[in-house]
Design an enzyme around this catalytic site. Sequence first.
Site, mmCIF file in Angstrom:
data_model
loop_
_atom_site.group_PDB
_atom_site.id
_atom_site.type_symbol
_atom_site.label_atom_id
_atom_site.label_comp_id
_atom_site.label_asym_id
_atom_site.label_seq_id
_atom_site.Cartn_x
_atom_site.Cartn_y
_atom_site.Cartn_z
ATOM 1 N N ASN A 184 -3.809 9.723 -7.183
ATOM 2 C CA ASN A 184 -2.593 10.536 -7.212
ATOM 3 C C ASN A 184 -1.344 9.716 -6.894
ATOM 4 O O ASN A 184 -0.288 10.281 -6.615
ATOM 5 C CB ASN A 184 -2.704 11.684 -6.195
ATOM 6 N N ASP A 237 0.855 -1.173 0.000
ATOM 7 C CA ASP A 237 0.000 0.000 0.000
ATOM 8 C C ASP A 237 0.904 1.240 0.000
ATOM 9 O O ASP A 237 2.093 1.151 0.329
ATOM 10 C CB ASP A 237 -0.904 -0.024 1.232
ATOM 11 N N ARG A 252 -11.921 7.236 -2.914
ATOM 12 C CA ARG A 252 -12.402 8.500 -2.359
ATOM 13 C C ARG A 252 -13.922 8.575 -2.238
ATOM 14 O O ARG A 252 -14.461 8.912 -1.180
ATOM 15 C CB ARG A 252 -11.885 9.634 -3.242
ATOM 16 N N ASP A 303 -1.523 -0.629 6.102
ATOM 17 C CA ASP A 303 -1.750 0.019 7.394
ATOM 18 C C ASP A 303 -3.228 0.251 7.661
ATOM 19 O O ASP A 303 -3.615 0.547 8.790
ATOM 20 C CB ASP A 303 -1.013 1.364 7.461
ATOM 21 N N ASP A 335 -0.072 5.113 1.066
ATOM 22 C CA ASP A 335 -0.228 6.055 2.178
ATOM 23 C C ASP A 335 -0.176 5.342 3.524
ATOM 24 O O ASP A 335 -0.982 4.459 3.794
ATOM 25 C CB ASP A 335 -1.563 6.805 2.057
#
Length: 244
Positions: free
Chosen positions: A144, A14, A67, A200, A16
């Site tokens: 992004n 992953d 999102r 995470d 972020d």
Amino acid sequence: MLGLPDPIRACLFDLDGVLTQTAKVHAAAWKQMFDEYLSERAQRTGEPMRPFDEHDDYDDYVDGKPRYDGVRSFLESRGIELPQGTPEDPPGAETVDGLGNRKNELVLKLIHDQGVQAYDGSVRYVRAVRDAGLPRAVVSSSANCRDVLRAAGIEDLFDTVIDGVVAERDKLRGKPAPDTFLAGARALNIEPKDGVVFEDALAGVQAGHDGKFGFVVGVDRVGQREGLLAHGADIVVDDLAELL
């Protein structure tokens, strides 16, 4: 030397919170967007304004998800129904997509203003994985993702990227569904049982578990070790360097 079971042949990371210190940036952008919307709604309807919680609400409803799914999930938790809208909705539109676009606008500004920092331990670990000859993928819900990898200076460490752009193009369900990780496994030419997922987010760990990957590493940056284990992590570390 990598702290992984012997049969593992590839690694799927992953972005972020695992590779880059951008999870806190996303949490701040979610909070600003939702608090502004909830405040405006409260003034209009007379409902009490209960702010977005950067820890509990972030973990439970938006972390790791695409999102628009995150917007919908949080609004449902507050009993708020909005039209879906379209991805072209302006950031001020009172739709799921409009609020999602506002959050994206905010996070891009924060990343531009603050820059992107990779976790040193994660970079050391990914380099060790590369030196051991294991192929590597980044699997992220973020549209992004490539920009963040580039800004952090680590794009060249990975063989393939499965991000929000790919998910939209190929109609892949977002985490906690395993679709994006399974796409990463296909891109690396492995079976899921031969791959390890590093996550995470609770939704991401769930995706790795439900995708039947050979090993799932939970990365605990915010004190949710028990939650990561409960969602399917085989092991939980505070930093990837602990595995070396």
